[in-house]
Motif scaffolding. Structure first.
Motif, PDB file in Angstrom:
ATOM      1  N   LEU A  48      43.330 126.085  36.700  1.00 54.54           N
ATOM      2  CA  LEU A  48      43.087 125.140  36.046  1.00 54.54           C
ATOM      3  C   LEU A  48      41.638 125.287  35.741  1.00 54.54           C
ATOM      4  O   LEU A  48      41.050 124.527  35.813  1.00 54.54           O
ATOM      5  CB  LEU A  48      43.869 123.982  35.947  1.00 54.54           C
ATOM      6  N   VAL A  92      47.669 118.279  36.903  1.00 55.30           N
ATOM      7  CA  VAL A  92      49.279 118.268  35.588  1.00 55.30           C
ATOM      8  C   VAL A  92      49.416 119.419  35.640  1.00 55.30           C
ATOM      9  O   VAL A  92      51.022 118.320  35.265  1.00 55.30           O
ATOM     10  CB  VAL A  92      48.099 118.293  34.611  1.00 55.30           C
ATOM     11  N   SER A  93      49.672 120.014  36.307  1.00 53.67           N
ATOM     12  CA  SER A  93      51.176 120.805  36.373  1.00 53.67           C
ATOM     13  C   SER A  93      52.305 120.826  37.615  1.00 53.67           C
ATOM     14  O   SER A  93      52.960 120.373  37.027  1.00 53.67           O
ATOM     15  CB  SER A  93      50.989 122.267  36.962  1.00 53.67           C
ATOM     16  N   TYR A  94      51.912 119.775  38.459  1.00 54.02           N
ATOM     17  CA  TYR A  94      52.697 118.987  39.561  1.00 54.02           C
ATOM     18  C   TYR A  94      52.412 117.817  39.659  1.00 54.02           C
ATOM     19  O   TYR A  94      53.315 117.474  40.827  1.00 54.02           O
ATOM     20  CB  TYR A  94      51.880 120.071  40.850  1.00 54.02           C
ATOM     21  N   SER A  95      51.571 117.077  39.040  1.00 55.50           N
ATOM     22  CA  SER A  95      51.560 115.924  39.691  1.00 55.50           C
ATOM     23  C   SER A  95      52.645 115.551  39.930  1.00 55.50           C
ATOM     24  O   SER A  95      52.731 114.024  40.390  1.00 55.50           O
ATOM     25  CB  SER A  95      50.369 115.642  38.564  1.00 55.50           C
ATOM     26  N   GLY A  96      53.914 115.579  39.329  1.00 46.46           N
ATOM     27  CA  GLY A  96      55.014 114.756  39.346  1.00 46.46           C
ATOM     28  C   GLY A  96      55.196 114.758  40.156  1.00 46.46           C
ATOM     29  O   GLY A  96      55.819 113.961  40.888  1.00 46.46           O
ATOM     30  N   VAL A  97      55.549 115.934  41.230  1.00 45.29           N
ATOM     31  CA  VAL A  97      55.889 116.000  42.217  1.00 45.29           C
ATOM     32  C   VAL A  97      55.495 115.090  43.090  1.00 45.29           C
ATOM     33  O   VAL A  97      55.743 114.075  44.301  1.00 45.29           O
ATOM     34  CB  VAL A  97      55.885 117.233  42.932  1.00 45.29           C
ATOM     35  N   LEU A 118      47.901 114.948  42.285  1.00 41.82           N
ATOM     36  CA  LEU A 118      47.701 113.572  41.949  1.00 41.82           C
ATOM     37  C   LEU A 118      46.570 113.943  40.432  1.00 41.82           C
ATOM     38  O   LEU A 118      46.887 113.698  39.448  1.00 41.82           O
ATOM     39  CB  LEU A 118      47.478 112.346  42.246  1.00 41.82           C
ATOM     40  N   PHE A 119      46.582 114.786  40.399  1.00 41.77           N
ATOM     41  CA  PHE A 119      44.625 115.382  39.794  1.00 41.77           C
ATOM     42  C   PHE A 119      45.514 116.606  38.819  1.00 41.77           C
ATOM     43  O   PHE A 119      44.286 117.204  38.465  1.00 41.77           O
ATOM     44  CB  PHE A 119      43.776 115.533  39.901  1.00 41.77           C
ATOM     45  N   HIS A 137      51.163 113.687  32.326  1.00 42.58           N
ATOM     46  CA  HIS A 137      50.042 115.052  32.201  1.00 42.58           C
ATOM     47  C   HIS A 137      50.435 116.241  31.142  1.00 42.58           C
ATOM     48  O   HIS A 137      49.781 117.098  31.368  1.00 42.58           O
ATOM     49  CB  HIS A 137      49.888 115.241  33.530  1.00 42.58           C
ATOM     50  N   GLY A 194      58.292 110.134  39.084  1.00 42.46           N
ATOM     51  CA  GLY A 194      57.651 111.315  39.093  1.00 42.46           C
ATOM     52  C   GLY A 194      57.819 111.886  37.484  1.00 42.46           C
ATOM     53  O   GLY A 194      57.136 112.962  36.888  1.00 42.46           O
ATOM     54  N   ALA A 211      53.020 123.927  33.948  1.00 43.42           N
ATOM     55  CA  ALA A 211      52.162 123.681  32.539  1.00 43.42           C
ATOM     56  C   ALA A 211      50.967 123.665  32.600  1.00 43.42           C
ATOM     57  O   ALA A 211      50.105 124.008  34.739  1.00 43.42           O
ATOM     58  CB  ALA A 211      52.629 122.301  33.132  1.00 43.42           C
ATOM     59  N   ASP A 271      59.505 121.153  44.933  1.00 45.86           N
ATOM     60  CA  ASP A 271      59.463 121.422  43.773  1.00 45.86           C
ATOM     61  C   ASP A 271      60.671 122.521  43.007  1.00 45.86           C
ATOM     62  O   ASP A 271      60.848 122.629  41.506  1.00 45.86           O
ATOM     63  CB  ASP A 271      58.023 122.745  43.458  1.00 45.86           C
TER      64      ASP A 271
END
Lengths: 333, 333
Positions: free
Chosen positions: A257, A225-230, A222-223, B236, B229, B131, A190
């Motif tokens: 959330l 939204v703050s960290y899904s890209g990681v 994946l669900f 998101h 990612g 986020a 992260d």
């Protein structure tokens, strides 16, 4: 990366939970947990020998790992005296605190004066490439969660332990600060710059023996939204052969959330598999790991049976009932 | 962020393509493109007045934008004399080069001595939050691609231009270096630390008037394992109401990944929508933008007609045939 074994510094931990990083080392790498160093008022106990810095050094310890959070984000005089004494004696220091060791002028000065290293495992120490997506030898298993903090690290460590006990080739690959302190190396994903996330995961899980398994520590969801890209960088950089779905069935909403509900395991399975097959078309979901700590034993077993029935996959709580079923599910991959 | 208007520095650009950043400013923010500064041997021409630093300053230019790559990654003596002269006269400098302006000791010293700023737009200048996923007012449109570099930035800029001409409230939101130089602000998303990617996108696209549209510049592709990612953080963090699918139909494989085929538009639609609806359940795919530059006009039109027929969505090449059809498709959202 970190020199082992460790002297685990518990400071003045107010309770056992405050020492959870140290407890992680004790649970998962007992061979690194040479002793614990406790200050007056400490209410945590790992059940390993109390050693002072001199005794632990003589027994072979080479890194003092801060296994507890510093209250209020400051290093108290009692802590600091202890940490500087360790640096003088020859130890490196390692921590995953929000307050960085390197940002404390006294610790920095002592480390520089004595030629020691300060490891802030929240920050990357390596340079990572851009991911190239080339198929690597060996096998990889990744835990993906319906939410953050549902037991992905624990699942991977528990599977590694069972696999090693069975004589299988298995390596836990840490992607977060606790995992890095526990095992002594890894990538704090992260904190990696966006362009290099997937490349850092490739770097962490290189080509290996055909029968070797990397157990990759999952991050985020994946669900979420703050960290899904990681999470997606882990899926695409890790090119897993096997996915384990992780869930905590009593959570009212996604962590942090309040407007977001947790997805079903089926939704997680579909989405994670669609994404994973971009990098590895033969990826399969092999099992489910459920954190059942909020359920009594009968309810936990009933829930696991229902999940097995619904998804047609083995389901267990690896902490409560062991990770054997998940390891069995890797057979034939 | 950047002071406008600009004097566009073309240096000794060997051809028109080498000046594509400057051309982007000229095309999309002509009001910022006060003049061009060309050195002997320059073979690019933006069709705007040739001004020296003094004349452009007197006409109002306040930032010298390096709109061309430096050959071999070094600043030649001719470049450097010109850049330092601009700093002395009062200009800030801005560039998106691999070689950072700030890493050149002469440029750094001159900027410091004269109180000017050096903007390396590859690097973030702001601090971004994690986020929080809270629904924001206003509307957002995001271009997502089957691959990297298929025309996502161009699509968003072309839509913004049509929308502004129609009197709609529309703002292009830059997420890459060219977009930032063109518009003067934005987030260089691929250089943001992983934990803050989605938060940076939220920060970039804040709550706005109910009838205001952000046209968010896309990055990477969900199907490009090196950068996926970043793409998911855009989906998101941006919580788009509308997605535009972008494609380049003649590409033999994913950019830089010879073993990866491009996905179909249908696969992109399904995957992007599944992910976007986590953050915004009412998100819709509204149109398709195809880069048809490798096709002759008849083939391009036939291809677009076939795509419209297959997907039941308006399809256009905004560069060749205008972005009107994509803007029309935002109606009623």
């Amino acid at each position: 990366m970190l020199k082992t074994p460790y002297l685990l510094f518990l400071g003045d931990a107010p309770d056992q939970l405050a020492a959870k990083v140290a407890q992680g080392v004790r649970d998962w790498r007992p061979e690194f947990a040479l002793g614990q160093l406790r200050l007056p008022g400490c209410r945590a106990d790992l059940g390993i020998p109390d050693l002072d810095a001199e005794a632990a050094w003589n027994a072979g310890a080479r890194t003092l790992v801060i296994g507890v959070a510093n209250r209020g984000g400051v290093f108290s005089p009692a802590w600091k005296a202890c940490l500087i004494d360790a640096l003088v004696r020859g130890y490196d220091l390692a921590a995953g605190l929000h307050t960085l060791l390197r940002d404390d002028p006294d610790l920095s000065a002592a480390a520089a004066a004595h030629g020691r290293r300060l490891f802030d495992v929240r920050l990357p120490v390596d340079t990572y490439p851009i991911a190239d997506g080339v198929k690597r030898s060996g096998k990889r298993c990744l835990a993906v969660g319906t939410d953050c903090s549902v037991g992905k690290m624990y699942t991977a460590l528990a599977m590694e332990k069972v696999m090693r006990a069975r004589g299988m080739k298995a390596t836990f690959r840490a992607t977060g600060q606790t995992g890095i302190l526990v095992t002594g190396s890894g990538v704090p994903l992260d904190a990696v710059v966006a362009d290099f996330m997937a490349g850092a995961v490739e770097w962490l899980t290189p080509g290996n023996d055909p029968d070797h398994w990397d157990l990759i520590e999952g991050q985020g969801s994946l669900f979420h939204v703050s960290y899904s890209g990681v999470t997606l960088a882990l899926i695409h950089g890790g090119q897993p052969d096997a996915l384990i779905l992780c869930d905590e069935p009593t959570r009212p909403h996604m962590r942090g959330l309040p407007d977001y509900k947790l997805p079903s395991l089926e939704a997680l399975q579909d989405l994670a598999l669609s994404l994973a097959r971009i990098a590895n078309p033969s990826c399969r979901v092999v099992g489910v790991s459920v954190n059942t700590q909020a359920l009594d034993e009968a309810a936990a077993k009933a829930h696991l049976a229902a999940v097995e029935d619904r998804l047609g996959l083995p389901a267990t709580d690896p902490f409560r009932f062991g990770a054997e079923a998940l390891v069995d599910a890797l057979d034939g991959i």
